[in-house]
Design an enzyme around this catalytic site. Sequence first.
Site, PDB file in Angstrom:
ATOM      1  N   ASN A  70      17.985  53.895  63.042  1.00  0.00           N
ATOM      2  CA  ASN A  70      17.047  52.912  63.578  1.00  0.00           C
ATOM      3  C   ASN A  70      15.639  53.489  63.477  1.00  0.00           C
ATOM      4  OD1 ASN A  70      18.907  50.864  64.574  1.00  0.00           O
ATOM      5  ND2 ASN A  70      19.569  52.436  66.032  1.00  0.00           N
ATOM      6  N   CYS A  79      25.728  48.711  60.243  1.00  0.00           N
ATOM      7  CA  CYS A  79      24.525  47.920  59.926  1.00  0.00           C
ATOM      8  C   CYS A  79      24.901  46.929  58.826  1.00  0.00           C
ATOM      9  CB  CYS A  79      23.381  48.819  59.470  1.00  0.00           C
ATOM     10  SG  CYS A  79      21.887  47.857  59.097  1.00  0.00           S
ATOM     11  N   GLY A  80      25.239  45.725  59.246  1.00  0.00           N
ATOM     12  CA  GLY A  80      25.736  44.748  58.284  1.00  0.00           C
ATOM     13  C   GLY A  80      24.693  44.332  57.260  1.00  0.00           C
ATOM     14  N   ASN A 167      29.305  49.947  66.549  1.00  0.00           N
ATOM     15  CA  ASN A 167      28.111  50.107  67.393  1.00  0.00           C
ATOM     16  C   ASN A 167      28.253  49.141  68.560  1.00  0.00           C
ATOM     17  OD1 ASN A 167      27.805  47.776  65.886  1.00  0.00           O
ATOM     18  ND2 ASN A 167      25.640  48.073  65.484  1.00  0.00           N
ATOM     19  N   ASN A 200      23.130  46.981  71.681  1.00  0.00           N
ATOM     20  CA  ASN A 200      22.417  45.869  71.051  1.00  0.00           C
ATOM     21  C   ASN A 200      22.651  44.631  71.921  1.00  0.00           C
ATOM     22  OD1 ASN A 200      21.622  47.047  68.258  1.00  0.00           O
ATOM     23  ND2 ASN A 200      23.764  47.644  68.515  1.00  0.00           N
ATOM     24  N   GLU A 218      17.664  44.660  69.240  1.00  0.00           N
ATOM     25  CA  GLU A 218      18.479  45.740  68.695  1.00  0.00           C
ATOM     26  C   GLU A 218      18.211  47.088  69.375  1.00  0.00           C
ATOM     27  OE1 GLU A 218      19.199  46.418  64.662  1.00  0.00           O
ATOM     28  OE2 GLU A 218      18.784  44.350  64.054  1.00  0.00           O
ATOM     29  N   CYS A 227      20.539  40.527  62.741  1.00  0.00           N
ATOM     30  CA  CYS A 227      21.366  41.699  63.009  1.00  0.00           C
ATOM     31  C   CYS A 227      22.795  41.337  62.608  1.00  0.00           C
ATOM     32  CB  CYS A 227      21.301  42.077  64.492  1.00  0.00           C
ATOM     33  SG  CYS A 227      22.273  43.555  64.875  1.00  0.00           S
TER      34      CYS A 227
HETATM   35  N1  LIG Z   1      20.509  45.442  62.072  1.00  0.00           N
HETATM   36  C1  LIG Z   1      21.836  46.031  61.937  1.00  0.00           C
HETATM   37  C2  LIG Z   1      22.354  46.568  63.214  1.00  0.00           C
HETATM   38  C3  LIG Z   1      21.872  47.898  63.445  1.00  0.00           C
HETATM   39  C4  LIG Z   1      22.446  48.324  64.730  1.00  0.00           C
HETATM   40  C5  LIG Z   1      21.553  49.303  65.436  1.00  0.00           C
HETATM   41  N2  LIG Z   1      20.457  48.614  66.093  1.00  0.00           N
HETATM   42  C6  LIG Z   1      22.362  50.060  66.433  1.00  0.00           C
HETATM   43  O1  LIG Z   1      23.546  49.727  66.639  1.00  0.00           O
HETATM   44  O2  LIG Z   1      21.812  50.980  66.996  1.00  0.00           O
HETATM   45  C7  LIG Z   1      22.835  45.058  61.381  1.00  0.00           C
HETATM   46  O3  LIG Z   1      22.443  44.226  60.582  1.00  0.00           O
HETATM   47  O4  LIG Z   1      24.032  45.180  61.735  1.00  0.00           O
END
Ligand SMILES: N[C@H](CCC[C@H](N)C(=O)O)C(=O)O
Length: 291
Positions: A70, A79-80, A167, A200, A218, A227
Amino acid sequence: MSALANHAFAKMNGIGNEIVVVDMRDSAAKVTPDDARAVASANGGVAYDQLMVLQKPRLDGTEAFIRIYNNDGSEAGACGNGMRCVVRRIFEKNGQTAATFETAAGLLNAWQGPAPDLYTVDMGAPKFGWQDIPLAEEFRDTRYIELQIGPIDNPILHSPSVVSMGNPHAIFWVDDVNAYDLERFGPLLENHPIFPERANITLAHIVDPQHITIRTWERGAGLTRACGSAACATAVGAARLKRAERKVEITLPGGKLGIEWRERDDHVLMTGTATFEYEGRFDPALFAPAA
Ligand SMILES: N[C@H](CCC[C@H](N)C(=O)O)C(=O)O
């Protein structure tokens, strides 16, 4: 000097989730949390939500081991949106249309499709146990946990579902995702002691059993336009409540994702676009020790 000094990168986005992809498979050097924060520096850095670092594969049959940072320097297990950006980048370079990657959360299969501009990532199976999220205390039914914001007798947000996609995610079920000051409540909830690894925070409105709208604060990145792992967690959470089908369309501020919580193996498939913006090299001055 940081291994990132002068290193090439690609700036991309996953439906508005700001992503930087760095291919370090030709090096044994490690990216540190300080490096990740330096890259995001407002003074000559590259604004991003997640930094996707490709490292040498550790397992046969995988393209890379991927570490996810991050912009506050913390690491994430999933992180999809970032994965779709990595997949597009790699497939455009090596002509593949399918590959397997390793992340801290395990192995992820990914493929191009169902259309040429779409990428699907198998995000693995969700986890629901309170220690898997993790939570700081036992909750036997993680479809609703005791957590609220606002006056005790008239809470503003309460009773979220919690899900791990590798996560931690907390999903509050609301009627209008734009009716809450997520910039104010997000950090309070992200850092709530019930979440020993933070979390999150997503507001979700179930429009109908096949459509859900979300907005996410997030962990370690703040309010983002999308996200992907939150979209996966929300789809699974809604299905667990029998309020949505296992195949839904999620609408996020930056765009839409197709999510399927597959019956046969409980894996969550996420489908969406990945956009290339530009490539560059990191300015070594970003990593110079403070004078
Ligand atoms: N933007 C990311 C998620 C990142 C997750 C991050 N914020 C964490 O779990 O610390 C997504 O597209 O999945």
